[in-house]
Design an enzyme around this catalytic site. Sequence first.
Site, PDB file in Angstrom:
ATOM      1  N   GLY A  20     -24.415  19.526  10.802  1.00  0.00           N
ATOM      2  CA  GLY A  20     -24.253  20.507  11.875  1.00  0.00           C
ATOM      3  C   GLY A  20     -23.094  20.149  12.791  1.00  0.00           C
ATOM      4  N   SER A  21     -23.302  20.332  14.081  1.00  0.00           N
ATOM      5  CA  SER A  21     -22.207  20.194  15.046  1.00  0.00           C
ATOM      6  C   SER A  21     -21.720  18.765  15.225  1.00  0.00           C
ATOM      7  CB  SER A  21     -22.639  20.770  16.401  1.00  0.00           C
ATOM      8  OG  SER A  21     -22.852  22.167  16.304  1.00  0.00           O
ATOM      9  N   ILE A  22     -22.479  17.747  14.826  1.00  0.00           N
ATOM     10  CA  ILE A  22     -21.962  16.389  14.959  1.00  0.00           C
ATOM     11  C   ILE A  22     -20.770  16.173  14.025  1.00  0.00           C
ATOM     12  CG2 ILE A  22     -24.170  15.438  15.696  1.00  0.00           C
ATOM     13  CD1 ILE A  22     -24.672  14.472  12.873  1.00  0.00           C
ATOM     14  N   HIS A  23     -20.551  17.105  13.071  1.00  0.00           N
ATOM     15  CA  HIS A  23     -19.400  17.036  12.179  1.00  0.00           C
ATOM     16  C   HIS A  23     -18.118  17.474  12.886  1.00  0.00           C
ATOM     17  CE1 HIS A  23     -16.762  18.471   8.851  1.00  0.00           C
ATOM     18  NE2 HIS A  23     -17.303  17.449   8.193  1.00  0.00           N
TER      19      HIS A  23
END
Length: 713
Positions: free
Chosen positions: A432-435
Site C-alpha cells: 500500500g502507501s508505505i511503497h
Amino acid sequence: MTTKDENSAGGDARRDASRGGRQRNTLSQSRRYHPRGQSVRDAAESDDRRRRVSTRRNERDAFSPALRLVEGGAARTPPRRTAAARQRTRLRVAETPIEAPPVARSAKARAAQRQSAVRTPPQPRRGGPSRRVIKRKLPRIANPRRRLRLGTVLILIMFVIAGGRLVQLQVTDAAAYAADALQQRLYTEVVPASRGSITDRNGELLAFSVNARFVYADPEMVEDAGEAAAMLSPLLGIPASKLEPKMQRQEDDEGNAVRFVYLARGVDATVGDTIAELGIPGVRVRADERREVPGHDLAANLIGFTGTDGNGLAGFEATYEDVLRGDDGELTYEVSGSGQKIPGGFQREEAAQPGDDLQLTIDSDLQYQVQKILAKTVEEKNAQFGAAVVMDVKTGEVVSIASAPTYDAADPFGYDEKLRVDWASGAVVEPGSIHKALVVGAALEEGLISRDDLMTVAPTIQVAETTYRDTHYHDERPMSLGGILAHSSNVGIIMLAQQLGPEKLYEYQRKFGLGSPTDAGIAGEAAGIVRPASDWYGSDHGSIPIGLGVAVTPLQMAAGYSAIANDGMYVQPSLVECRVAPDGRKTSVGDPDKHRLFSASTARDLQHLLQAPITVPDGTGTIAELPGYLVAGKTGTGQLVRDGEYAPGEVASFVGFAPADKPKYTVAVFAYTPGGGGGTVTGTAFRDIMQVTLGHFRVPPSQEEPAKFEVYG
C-alpha cells in the site's frame, strides 16, 4: 572194596540207565518234568532229549577219556572236525524241519509250550497232519582279523581329520576366529552429543538442554518383548503397541542383528531411575538431555522446537540443526553371555562432540514487550494475525521479531500448526502507501524533483480504464513533496512514477529488497512478488507506484526503510550474531550483504520528508507522534495475497524510524483485519513499540525541532 567186575557192572548199569531211562521214570521225575498242560508222553520225550544232550556234552568234555579208562573202558577221543564238516552240520541243522507246537489251552500252557519249543525241537508225528517247516540259514561267521584291521583304519582316519581341524582352528584361522568371537562379545552404545543452546544477544537462554534419561533396548537380549512393553508403557506414556515392535529381534539393511533401538528420549531422571530398577532384560537407561524453552511463547515463531529424538523440527532449531546438534560418540565394550560388562575387557570410547551455541541478535526483554503490544493490538482490532519487526538501522540486526497469535514452543504439539507461521517473514501482503516513500526517493535520486519543489496535483488521474483519487480531497493546485507524503496523495505519486518510468521504478524496487527473500536465516521466508516492467499492462502503471499489485513481507519493508534511515545504505537483515563453540570461541556467521540504495543526500532529504505524515496536523500518521523524539514514517493499506488471490479485508501497516534526526531503530507493524480499519489499526502499536525500543536502548531524545511542512503552495 570194589572189584573190576563190579566196576564193569556199574558201568553197564549206568549205560543201561542212559539208554533206557525212558522205562525207569519215577514219581519224583514225573513231578519234576511234568508241568501243567503237558502230557506224560511229552514230558518223557523232553527228559530223553535232555539226557542225550548231557551225553553229548560229556563226550566233548576233555576229561571223558580219562574217566573211561578208570571205569575200564577205552579212551575214545572225538575226531577233530574240520571247517567243512562244521559248515555241513550247520546246513543240516538249518534244513531240519521244525514241528509247530500244539496249541495250548491256557496262558501258562502256551508259555510252557513256547519254552519247550525253544529247548527241544518237536518230533514229526507219523500219519499226522502236515507240519509247518521253517528253514534257517545261519549267518556266515566274519573274520575277526579283517574287522580289526578295518576298525583300526577308520579310527586312524578320524584322528587325522580331528588333528587337521585342530591345526586349522588353532594355527591357520586362529586370528580370524578370535576376532569373530570378540566381535560377538562387543556391545556398542551411542553417547548422545550435548545440543547447543540458543541465546539472545546478551547471552540469556532462549532454548537449552537439561539433564534427562533415554531408554533403549537391545532386541537380542530382550526375553519377552510383550511383557517388557507392558511394563514400560505406563512409565513412558507410550502405547505398548508401539514399544513391542521396537524390542523384537530385527536386522538392519546389511543383514546384521540390530543391537540398539531408542525407546524414549528426554525422560525425567526419576522415571529413568525407576525403569533401571526394574531390571528388564535387554532394556537399559542412560544419561540424556531434554530441550527446555523457559520463555515458552517468547520468540517461539523464530526459535522453533525439537522432536523427542532431539532433532530440530521448526524455526532456528531446524535451520541450524548442523550447528546445534553436535556429533554423537560411541562406547564399545565386552559383555558376557548375560549381557553384563566384563571388567578389564576390551573397551573403546569415541567422545561425543557437543554442538555450538547460537547467539541471536534478539533482545529477550524487548521481545517480550513487543509481543505483548502486538498481541493486544491483534485482539483489540479483531485482526487475524499481526507481525512486528524492530531493526538496528546501522547494523541490520533484528532486535525483535514477533508474530501474533503464537504458540508455546515448550509444548508445540498442543497447538494448531498454523500458529507456528512466522508472519513477519512469511506473510505476503500488498504494501500500500508505505511503497510511496520508495517512489519519492527514486525521483529525488534521479533528479526529477528537489526536496522543497512544488508540483501541481489534480484531485484525480486516469490511467488506462482506472481513475485514481486522493483520499484528502483538494482542487488542482501545487503540492509539496512533504504534503504529498503527509496526505498520501495517490495522484502525486503516480505523476512522479510516470516521470520515472516503469523500468527505473522496477530497478529501485529490486534495490529496496523486494522480490527476493532477505536470507536472514528464517526457514520458509517468502520472496514476495515484484513484476518487471515488461509485465506491466493497463492500470498497473497507476496501481504499482501506490503499492498495489506488489507483494512484500514485513521484514522486507523494515529492511528497505532501514536503508533510508542508514543514509541510503542497504544492509541485509540478520538474526544470528555468531556461533559459540563449547570452549567459548565465537565465530561470525558471515558479514551481511550491503549495497547502496540512495545517495546520502537523497536519504537525508527523504528522512526529512517522512516526518510530514506525523507532524502535519491532518497527516495520516499523527497517531505515531512520540514526545521528545522526531519520528519519520508512513502508513499503508493493502490486501493479503493468499494462494495467488486477494483475501477479503485489509492489511494495515506502519513503517518508520526514530529519532528522525539521528535514526537508530526501524519499526514495522502489520495486521490483517478481515473487516478493514485502515492504517490507524497499527499506528498505536507502532508508537508503543518505538517508545519501548528507544527507552530500552536508552536512546537520547532528539536535539532538533520538529520539521514544518506546507502541504500546498
